[in-house]
Design a protein around this motif. Structure first.
Motif, mmCIF file in Angstrom:
data_model
loop_
_atom_site.group_PDB
_atom_site.id
_atom_site.type_symbol
_atom_site.label_atom_id
_atom_site.label_comp_id
_atom_site.label_asym_id
_atom_site.label_seq_id
_atom_site.Cartn_x
_atom_site.Cartn_y
_atom_site.Cartn_z
ATOM 1 N N LEU A 4 -13.946 3.649 -12.546
ATOM 2 C CA LEU A 4 -12.768 3.578 -11.691
ATOM 3 C C LEU A 4 -12.475 2.173 -11.183
ATOM 4 O O LEU A 4 -11.538 1.959 -10.430
ATOM 5 C CB LEU A 4 -12.949 4.521 -10.493
ATOM 6 C CG LEU A 4 -13.266 5.956 -10.897
ATOM 7 C CD1 LEU A 4 -13.841 6.725 -9.727
ATOM 8 C CD2 LEU A 4 -12.025 6.644 -11.415
ATOM 9 N N ILE A 5 -13.304 1.195 -11.584
ATOM 10 C CA ILE A 5 -13.068 -0.177 -11.142
ATOM 11 C C ILE A 5 -11.925 -0.767 -11.978
ATOM 12 O O ILE A 5 -12.009 -0.785 -13.191
ATOM 13 C CB ILE A 5 -14.327 -1.038 -11.349
ATOM 14 C CG1 ILE A 5 -15.500 -0.449 -10.569
ATOM 15 C CG2 ILE A 5 -14.050 -2.485 -10.969
ATOM 16 C CD1 ILE A 5 -15.588 -0.852 -9.144
ATOM 17 N N THR B 109 -5.743 8.221 -10.559
ATOM 18 C CA THR B 109 -6.395 6.928 -10.336
ATOM 19 C C THR B 109 -5.903 5.908 -11.357
ATOM 20 O O THR B 109 -5.765 4.736 -11.055
ATOM 21 C CB THR B 109 -7.925 7.040 -10.420
ATOM 22 O OG1 THR B 109 -8.264 7.638 -11.661
ATOM 23 C CG2 THR B 109 -8.486 7.844 -9.298
ATOM 24 N N GLY B 110 -5.616 6.377 -12.584
ATOM 25 C CA GLY B 110 -5.088 5.471 -13.601
ATOM 26 C C GLY B 110 -3.766 4.867 -13.173
ATOM 27 O O GLY B 110 -3.541 3.666 -13.318
ATOM 28 N N LEU C 59 0.831 -1.208 0.000
ATOM 29 C CA LEU C 59 0.000 0.000 0.000
ATOM 30 C C LEU C 59 0.864 1.257 0.000
ATOM 31 O O LEU C 59 0.619 2.187 -0.768
ATOM 32 C CB LEU C 59 -0.929 -0.008 1.210
ATOM 33 C CG LEU C 59 -1.857 1.205 1.319
ATOM 34 C CD1 LEU C 59 -2.864 1.219 0.176
ATOM 35 C CD2 LEU C 59 -2.600 1.216 2.643
ATOM 36 N N SER C 60 1.908 1.275 0.833
ATOM 37 C CA SER C 60 2.689 2.514 0.921
ATOM 38 C C SER C 60 3.434 2.762 -0.392
ATOM 39 O O SER C 60 3.503 3.894 -0.865
ATOM 40 C CB SER C 60 3.646 2.488 2.105
ATOM 41 O OG SER C 60 4.454 1.352 2.041
ATOM 42 N N SER D 127 -11.117 -0.165 -4.348
ATOM 43 C CA SER D 127 -12.220 0.517 -5.029
ATOM 44 C C SER D 127 -12.793 1.611 -4.153
ATOM 45 O O SER D 127 -13.104 2.699 -4.634
ATOM 46 C CB SER D 127 -13.314 -0.484 -5.386
ATOM 47 O OG SER D 127 -12.751 -1.538 -6.121
ATOM 48 N N ILE D 128 -12.928 1.319 -2.850
ATOM 49 C CA ILE D 128 -13.476 2.333 -1.960
ATOM 50 C C ILE D 128 -12.570 3.567 -1.946
ATOM 51 O O ILE D 128 -13.033 4.699 -2.066
ATOM 52 C CB ILE D 128 -13.669 1.764 -0.540
ATOM 53 C CG1 ILE D 128 -14.801 0.729 -0.578
ATOM 54 C CG2 ILE D 128 -13.997 2.872 0.440
ATOM 55 C CD1 ILE D 128 -14.983 -0.028 0.705
ATOM 56 N N ILE D 129 -11.255 3.337 -1.846
ATOM 57 C CA ILE D 129 -10.321 4.470 -1.818
ATOM 58 C C ILE D 129 -10.443 5.289 -3.107
ATOM 59 O O ILE D 129 -10.664 6.497 -3.092
ATOM 60 C CB ILE D 129 -8.860 3.974 -1.674
ATOM 61 C CG1 ILE D 129 -8.670 3.246 -0.347
ATOM 62 C CG2 ILE D 129 -7.889 5.150 -1.771
ATOM 63 C CD1 ILE D 129 -7.302 2.582 -0.211
#
Lengths: 433, 272
Positions: free
Chosen positions: B114-115, A356-357, A195-196, A412-414
């Motif tokens: 965004l998925i 996000t990409g 994650l980091s 997905s939530i993030i």
């Protein structure tokens, strides 16, 4: 509008009758609508009886006899049944709402459509827009919503390499997988490491490509530069090549022992005075691998920003700069007070999609060095980001679909949360004009 | 004045250098496609000592180029055509109909954008496999599903600058909704359609992962065929680079004819 007792009674009756779909419509003297709703109801009952009940119980138990019941198929069929159920419930709600609405209209004396043709006309007029959205929506439900539903459900099972159907059964385990990721030290450490690095990678690579893109756009769009269009064409050329080939070529060039960078470019640079570099272990030292992929992504990603920002720059009126010049603003001040705000006002949503990409930039990470070198545990390499870790968890020799699914949910939530926050703040999401 | 001129010259040179650096991978691709397999390993950057054009004919045969080119073309044209038509319709419906329901549907479309694909690919493939849709038709359907969210997002944005009074005027003149959309709205949306088309063509023409899961050998697209050059142990760079050179020629031809639209399309998509 005041309703007399009679009208109240009527509405209540219509709504009550439509507990069995269609009866309310018959009561309202709309037999055609009644037949349609009744038919939908019967189709649903038959579907439930022949396939639905079994699928729902299958979803509940996920199979009882190992070797015979295939848990994965039961999960998929059950999810499909959930979708069908949801669609039916929506139609059911429409049925009750329609019966009530027509009864209300009738009781206050408004004429309602009785004939088949009138009703079809009405549906065409009011439902047309939803009809237009239907094909795209149907494709999206089957291509995205349904797989997402299955993925979400998988996160709450023990579907891993110990439980591969049909030889073994998969069971519901509730939040155990999530608990493992956060509290089991082996998982937690790898999850935190991945994650980091994902966060660092996203910010470093995307910011780099935005900075290079904005910089080249601003420089090359100065009035006096000749051949602006020429630069635009050149920068877009790599779009003609499948990304996996570009990245694999780079991967080859950065090879430690035989890659062109180490065997040819660095020796060439060493001919210059004051420069003396040793061969760099691009593929075996995590630090240098990270540097290499961030640089390559900056290189690959900036042209899009360049073209985008060029378009924005051309839309800024020239007199703004003239006025600022007269007021004595220097080039840097003009850039900070005119150019930057104009760019950000328009391009922020696109910048967010770039972030996000890259957060989910699977090809770059996986094809350059397969997430390696080394390992941070749980199957993840030292340059793996969350999405390439998920890919490894689901396609490796000892797959762990449940962990992958749980990580997917968190990603997905993030991503969706952050993007929607930004979209909402900018005008991209405005619903009213 | 003199100093200013010199600064300009420096800027031009910096720009040109950047462009050259940017083009270097293309140089490497072309130069190495005419080298022998041996020479690629000994010298990547230099000009080849002897020029071999065998790579091209071998790659052309190995790629089964004409066949896979047609496969790629079919997939791309149908997918992009369907995406443009259906996303424009859906965006029009959602933008003009300002109810809570259509707001929610639009929200779901945007969230779906965004998925990450890799996280849903396994259930996706098992679902389509179950209904015997792992073929070209199924692939086009999947592209519609994955492509429509971004496309609807872009159309939705540019539709808000198309005045509703146009719709109203057409209604008064007796046009029905179907006619309003096709005769008035869709033509106005042409610039954004170009953007949507280009973004989707670039994505679908070059896509590897999704077709690799869906298509069989018979209907393989160019990227799929290209991947066979990169075997587990033998990477046949000489063939791969020659194949790549062949494969991007049609793209470059299209590109030079459409470049004005492409550049305008990308910036219009954002500015409008």
């Amino acid at each position: 509008m005041e309703l007399n007792n009679n009208g109240q009674e009527r509405i209540k009756k219509a709504a009550l009758l439509s507990i069995i779909p269609g009866l309310g419509q018959f009561y309202n003297k709309q037999p055609f609508k009644g037949v349609v709703f009744l038919a939908i109801f019967f189709v649903f009952i038959i579907q439930m009886a022949t396939f639905g009940i079994e699928a729902m119980t299958g979803l509940f138990t996920l199979g009882v006899t190992p070797g015979q019941d295939h848990s994965l198929f039961m999960l998929i069929e059950g999810s499909l049944q959930l979708l069908i159920l949801a669609i039916f419930l929506i139609l059911y709600a429409i049925n009750i709402y329609d019966a009530k609405r027509v009864a209300t209209l009738a009781s206050i004396g408004i004429k309602t459509n009785k004939s088949f043709i009138d009703i079809m006309k009405n549906v065409y007029q009011n439902g047309f827009s939803y009809l237009l959205a239907l094909p795209a929506y149907a494709a999206m439900i089957f291509a995205i919503v349904f797989p997402v539903l299955v993925t979400v459900l998988t996160a709450f099972t023990n579907y891993d390499f110990y439980h591969i159907p049909p030889a073994n059964l998969v069971d519901w385990v509730g939040f155990d997988t999530f608990k493992d990721i956060f509290f089991l030290s082996s998982y937690r450490d790898s999850f935190m490491a991945v994650l980091s690095w994902t966060v660092i990678w996203t910010f470093a690579a995307t910011t780099l490509q935005i900075v290079i893109g904005v910089f080249t756009a601003v420089v090359l769009n100065q009035k006096f530069i000749k051949g602006r269009r020429f630069f635009g064409i050149i920068f877009l050329l790599p779009w003609a090549v499948p990304a996996f080939i570009t990245i694999m070529s780079f991967s080859n060039m950065f090879n430690d022992s035989i890659g062109a960078i180490n065997t040819q470019v660095i020796p060439l640079l060493n001919h210059l005075p004051f420069i003396d570099i040793d061969a760099i272990s691009w593929k075996t030292d995590p630090f240098w691998t990270k540097i290499a992929i961030i640089m390559i992504q900056g290189w690959l990603g900036f042209p899009f920003i360049y073209v985008l920002v060029s378009g924005i720059l051309q839309s800024i009126p020239e007199d703004l700069y003239e006025a600022a010049k007269i007021d004595g603003a220097n080039a840097i001040q003009r850039f900070r007070t005119i150019t930057m705000p104009a760019i950000f006002a328009i391009a922020t949503p696109i910048f967010v999609t770039q972030y996000t990409g890259n957060f989910n930039n699977f090809s770059m990470i996986y094809l350059f060095n397969e997430g390696g070198p080394g390992s941070v545990g749980a199957g993840a390499g030292s340059t793996d980001i969350l999405i390439s870790w998920i890919y490894k968890l689901t396609t490796g020799t000892s797959p762990q679909y449940n962990v992958a699914a749980a990580v997917t949910i968190m990603i997905s939530i993030i991503v969706i949360g952050i993007s929607l926050l930004v979209f909402k703040k900018t005008k991209a999401f405005e619903m009213e004009d | 004045m003199k100093k200013k001129k010199r600064n300009l010259l420096i800027l031009e040179i910096v720009g040109l250098l950047l462009a050259l650096l940017w083009l270097s991978p293309f140089y490497i691709m072309i130069v190495n496609s005419i080298k022998t397999k041996k020479e690629i390993f000994s010298d990547v950057i230099g000009i080849p000592e002897e020029w071999t054009f065998e790579n091209f004919s071998n790659a052309f045969i190995d790629l089964d180029f004409i066949h896979s080119f047609i496969n790629s073309l079919i997939i791309t044209i149908f997918s992009v055509g369907i995406i443009i038509i259906f996303s424009a319709m859906a965006a029009y419906a959602l933008q003009r109909n300002k109810s809570k329901l259509s707001g929610m549907i639009f929200f779901i479309f945007v969230a779906a954008m965004l998925i990450p694909f890799q996280s849903v690919m396994i259930p996706l493939v098992s679902l389509f496999g179950k209904v015997e849709m792992l073929n070209q038709v199924g692939l086009i359907f999947m592209y519609l599903g994955f492509g429509s969210s971004l496309s609807i997002f872009l159309y939705h944005g540019s539709l808000s600058s198309v005045a509703v009074s146009l719709d109203e005027a057409a209604t008064i003149d007796g046009a029905n909704k179907w006619q309003i959309f096709w005769r008035i709205i869709f033509p106005i949306l042409k610039p954004i359609s170009v953007t949507v088309g280009i973004l989707n063509v670039i994505w679908i023409w070059n896509d590897y992962l999704l077709p690799s899961l869906v298509l069989n050998e018979q209907s393989a697209t160019i990227p799929l065929k290209m991947f066979f050059f990169f075997g587990q142990y033998t990477k046949q760079w000489h063939l791969a680079l020659a194949g790549l050179t062949i494969a991007i020629i049609p793209v470059i031809i299209v590109y030079f004819f459409a470049q004005k639209h492409i550049i305008k399309g990308v910036s219009d998509g954002a500015v409008k």
